[in-house]
Design an enzyme around this catalytic site. Structure first.
Site, PDB file in Angstrom:
ATOM      1  N   PRO A   1      -2.901  -6.039  -5.867  1.00 17.10           N
ATOM      2  CA  PRO A   1      -2.519  -4.866  -5.073  1.00 17.10           C
ATOM      3  C   PRO A   1      -3.021  -5.007  -3.647  1.00 17.10           C
ATOM      4  O   PRO A   1      -3.895  -5.833  -3.362  1.00 17.10           O
ATOM      5  CB  PRO A   1      -3.229  -3.719  -5.796  1.00 17.10           C
ATOM      6  CG  PRO A   1      -4.438  -4.356  -6.406  1.00 17.10           C
ATOM      7  CD  PRO A   1      -4.027  -5.762  -6.770  1.00 17.10           C
TER       8      PRO A   1
ATOM      9  N   CYS B   1      10.200   1.612   2.468  1.00 20.52           N
ATOM     10  CA  CYS B   1      11.104   0.512   2.819  1.00 20.52           C
ATOM     11  C   CYS B   1      12.547   0.984   2.992  1.00 20.52           C
ATOM     12  O   CYS B   1      13.279   0.447   3.818  1.00 20.52           O
ATOM     13  CB  CYS B   1      11.049  -0.570   1.746  1.00 20.52           C
ATOM     14  SG  CYS B   1       9.452  -1.406   1.613  1.00 20.52           S
TER      15      CYS B   1
ATOM     16  N   GLU C   1      11.465  -7.510  -2.264  1.00 21.51           N
ATOM     17  CA  GLU C   1      12.031  -6.440  -1.451  1.00 21.51           C
ATOM     18  C   GLU C   1      11.245  -6.422  -0.155  1.00 21.51           C
ATOM     19  O   GLU C   1      10.020  -6.254  -0.162  1.00 21.51           O
ATOM     20  CB  GLU C   1      11.938  -5.079  -2.141  1.00 21.51           C
ATOM     21  CG  GLU C   1      12.569  -3.979  -1.308  1.00 21.51           C
ATOM     22  CD  GLU C   1      12.413  -2.608  -1.901  1.00 21.51           C
ATOM     23  OE1 GLU C   1      11.729  -1.771  -1.284  1.00 21.51           O
ATOM     24  OE2 GLU C   1      12.949  -2.382  -3.003  1.00 21.51           O
TER      25      GLU C   1
ATOM     26  N   GLU D   1      11.323  -2.846  12.646  1.00 18.25           N
ATOM     27  CA  GLU D   1      10.996  -1.810  11.664  1.00 18.25           C
ATOM     28  C   GLU D   1       9.741  -1.075  12.130  1.00 18.25           C
ATOM     29  O   GLU D   1       8.712  -1.683  12.377  1.00 18.25           O
ATOM     30  CB  GLU D   1      10.760  -2.447  10.299  1.00 18.25           C
ATOM     31  CG  GLU D   1      10.480  -1.442   9.200  1.00 18.25           C
ATOM     32  CD  GLU D   1      10.256  -2.095   7.851  1.00 18.25           C
ATOM     33  OE1 GLU D   1      10.610  -1.488   6.822  1.00 18.25           O
ATOM     34  OE2 GLU D   1       9.724  -3.228   7.815  1.00 18.25           O
TER      35      GLU D   1
ATOM     36  N   SER E   1       6.538  -7.127   4.049  1.00 14.74           N
ATOM     37  CA  SER E   1       7.292  -7.352   5.274  1.00 14.74           C
ATOM     38  C   SER E   1       8.182  -8.584   5.148  1.00 14.74           C
ATOM     39  O   SER E   1       7.914  -9.498   4.358  1.00 14.74           O
ATOM     40  CB  SER E   1       6.338  -7.526   6.454  1.00 14.74           C
ATOM     41  OG  SER E   1       5.667  -8.775   6.378  1.00 14.74           O
TER      42      SER E   1
ATOM     43  N   TRP F   1       0.795  -1.224   0.000  1.00 10.63           N
ATOM     44  CA  TRP F   1       0.000   0.000   0.000  1.00 10.63           C
ATOM     45  C   TRP F   1       0.827   1.273   0.000  1.00 10.63           C
ATOM     46  O   TRP F   1       0.338   2.331  -0.359  1.00 10.63           O
ATOM     47  CB  TRP F   1      -0.912   0.031   1.231  1.00 10.63           C
ATOM     48  CG  TRP F   1      -0.228  -0.280   2.526  1.00 10.63           C
ATOM     49  CD1 TRP F   1      -0.217  -1.482   3.172  1.00 10.63           C
ATOM     50  CD2 TRP F   1       0.568   0.595   3.334  1.00 10.63           C
ATOM     51  NE1 TRP F   1       0.532  -1.409   4.330  1.00 10.63           N
ATOM     52  CE2 TRP F   1       1.019  -0.143   4.453  1.00 10.63           C
ATOM     53  CE3 TRP F   1       0.933   1.941   3.218  1.00 10.63           C
ATOM     54  CZ2 TRP F   1       1.825   0.420   5.446  1.00 10.63           C
ATOM     55  CZ3 TRP F   1       1.736   2.502   4.210  1.00 10.63           C
ATOM     56  CH2 TRP F   1       2.167   1.749   5.304  1.00 10.63           C
ATOM     57  N   ASN F   2       2.090   1.208   0.409  1.00 16.35           N
ATOM     58  CA  ASN F   2       2.821   2.458   0.629  1.00 16.35           C
ATOM     59  C   ASN F   2       3.217   3.164  -0.661  1.00 16.35           C
ATOM     60  O   ASN F   2       3.327   4.398  -0.687  1.00 16.35           O
ATOM     61  CB  ASN F   2       4.049   2.219   1.522  1.00 16.35           C
ATOM     62  CG  ASN F   2       5.035   1.244   0.908  1.00 16.35           C
ATOM     63  OD1 ASN F   2       4.652   0.249   0.296  1.00 16.35           O
ATOM     64  ND2 ASN F   2       6.311   1.504   1.093  1.00 16.35           N
TER      65      ASN F   2
ATOM     66  N   SER G   1      -5.123  -4.423  -0.365  1.00 22.92           N
ATOM     67  CA  SER G   1      -6.558  -4.168  -0.242  1.00 22.92           C
ATOM     68  C   SER G   1      -6.870  -2.711   0.076  1.00 22.92           C
ATOM     69  O   SER G   1      -7.989  -2.247  -0.182  1.00 22.92           O
ATOM     70  CB  SER G   1      -7.166  -5.068   0.848  1.00 22.92           C
ATOM     71  OG  SER G   1      -7.051  -6.425   0.487  1.00 22.92           O
TER      72      SER G   1
END
Length: 523
Positions: A189, A295, A261, A393, A240, A164-165, A191
């Protein structure tokens, strides 16, 4: 000057743009729907169907049939589609920025970074795909007698699971090289951000991409993710580290290729000879772009003891000057977070650190006066290893600053992490020397993250728990292909000739091998 739109205008325009895009989802009629809400103010943007495992299977098979025809097209024809797609992106800039902001809550500048990255990535591969994919002559078994060529064959159907980012960049930039290599795509993609990906699909089809070649499925990753992995020929995943390991195991069961990634706890090193003013300004950008939901953003800063106090004062002052807000104003420095869950995670890390003795220099508060999901850019010191913030993180607008005794100590502290995605080094004279000691996939000298990310001819990705495989550059397109070696043998076989004894053949071969070992080496 153009009239400034009110803050809610982006959300309103996003809702208009989202209308009708749900019809592009690969699902059967009558499926249940999931709602997508704007982070800025919580208003409904739209609804998309929840695809089932059967829908995923149908999407893959549809893409597989279309892929065979697509792979038969010339590379020039595939490149022409991508070139037209870039032209459409440029023409629709304002609409795209509005939808990205409405769906993700990010600032206008962060949305533009996505927009620019997609164009630059697509243009790079459109112009360089031929160079990367062309057949290559290799040394044959025997000089003159053996002509050996390496060809590149598309994988088939590539699955892409995007987060989502960065709903624009990470949905499309991984798909473009796969398409140019001759593959079909099935994309799932996140949600929370389906509509940006659907708009990109619409523009690709307008550019001439075959309708069945690129399919989008929407719904929970826990249900349709395994179905996608169970049927595609390669998977590209961004998310993640924990989920990435699960995905990697599922890919391994089928022996299909996998690139990912994953997470990062990215360090910045400010050395004794750094320009402090530039380092402080660069740190603000590196830590708080996209509200820290990046990230490769910086979450740890190690500062040489000789300049620690000066840097900390300059950095804190610049952080306190960040302008927060919603809407299309280009001068807003930081927008909203994506969800209540993300706000809770950020605040949990901050409150845990404070309860265990950390010192808050600025920030550390929710900002409901700006919107439901805003959180102030936050700087802390005094972080110890028992705090969540030390190693997990955070993925939000929070950074910890540490004092380092010297360069070697800073490097050791930076490398003391299970992650190895990105790093930043600030120095007037020996930044690259220090950078080579860091165990991360990318290192930016006198920059935070954009220099390596925007160097599209070079591979980027993570070491350790931060990923597997690479995107960008030659590696970013060849991973979507299978190498095929074809050798044409002439005159004599690679075996005893007619009438030759096996022992005589072995003696001749040994002589040839010995002679070849005396030839000059390639350098």
């Amino acid at each position: 000057m153009p009239k400034q739109r009110p803050a809610g205008a982006v959300t309103d325009r996003g809702r208009e743009l989202a209308a009708g895009l749900a019809a592009l989802v690969a699902s059967s009629p009558g499926r249940p729907v999931q709602a997508s809400h704007a982070p800025f103010d919580g208003t409904l943007l739209g609804e998309v169907p929840i695809s089932t495992q059967d829908d995923v299977g149908a999407a893959v098979e549809t893409a597989r049939t279309a892929q065979q025809l697509w792979a038969a097209r010339s590379l020039a024809a595939r490149r022409a589609v991508v070139a037209r797609f870039v032209a459409l992106l440029l023409d629709r800039e304002q609409d795209i920025l509005d939808l990205v902001q409405a769906e993700s809550g990010k600032s206008r500048l962060s949305a533009f970074e996505e927009f620019a990255d997609v164009i630059l990535t697509a243009r790079y591969y459109e112009r360089n795909a031929g160079r990367h994919l062309r057949p290559r002559r290799r040394k044959g078994a025997a000089p003159v007698l053996t002509r050996t060529t390496e060809y590149r064959i598309p994988k088939g159907v590539v699955g892409v699971i995007s987060p989502w980012n960065y709903p624009l960049t990470l949905a499309v930039s991984d798909a473009i090289p796969a398409l140019l290599a001759g593959n079909g795509i099935v994309l799932k993609p996140d949600s929370q951000t389906p509509f940006t990906a659907l708009l990109m699909l619409k523009l690709l089809r307008q550019a001439g991409l075959p309708e069945d070649l690129f399919r989008i499925v929407t719904g929970p990753g826990t249900s349709i993710g395994p179905a996608l992995i169970g049927q595609v020929d390669f998977l590209m995943f961004t998310g993640s580290s924990q989920t990435g390991k699960t995905v990697a195991r599922q890919c391994a069961e089928r022996l299909i290729g996998f690139s990912a990634e994953l997470g990062g706890k990215n360090p910045m090193l400010v050395l004794a000879d750094a320009d402090i003013a530039k380092a402080a300004a660069g740190a603000v950008y590196a830590c708080f772009s996209n509200s820290g939901q990046l990230c490769v953003s910086i979450e740890r800063i190690y500062v040489h003891a000789d300049v620690h106090d000066r840097f900390l004062a300059a950095f804190t002052a610049k952080v306190e000057g960040i302008r927060m807000g919603a809407g299309p104003d280009w001068e807003i420095g930081m927008g909203s977070l994506i969800s209540a869950a993300q706000v809770e995670r950020v605040d949990r890390h901050v409150q845990d650190a404070l309860a265990k003795g950390a010192r808050l220099l600025t920030g550390g508060r929710r900002r409901p006066d700006l919107g439901p999901l805003f959180y102030e850019p936050t700087v802390l010191t005094g972080i110890t290893d028992d705090m969540l913030l030390a190693r997990e993180e955070t993925f939000g607008p929070v950074v910890a600053v540490y004092r380092a005794a010297d360069d070697d100590a800073a490097v050791a502290q930076a490398n003391d992490s299970e992650f190895g995605l990105n790093a930043s080094v600030w120095s007037a004279g020996h930044g690259e020397e220090v950078a080579r000691k860091l165990l991360t996939g990318t290192v930016n000298v006198n920059e935070g993250y954009a220099a390596t990310w925007a160097s599209h001819d070079a591979p980027i990705g993570g070491m350790k728990d931060s990923g597997a495989g690479r995107r960008h550059g030659r590696e970013g397109i060849l991973k979507y292909t299978e190498p095929q070696t074809i050798s044409v043998q002439r005159l004599l076989p690679v075996a005893p000739a007619r009438g030759m004894s096996n022992h005589a053949y072995a003696r001749i071969m040994k002589g040839a091998i010995t002679l070849m070992g005396r030839l000059p080496r390639n350098r």
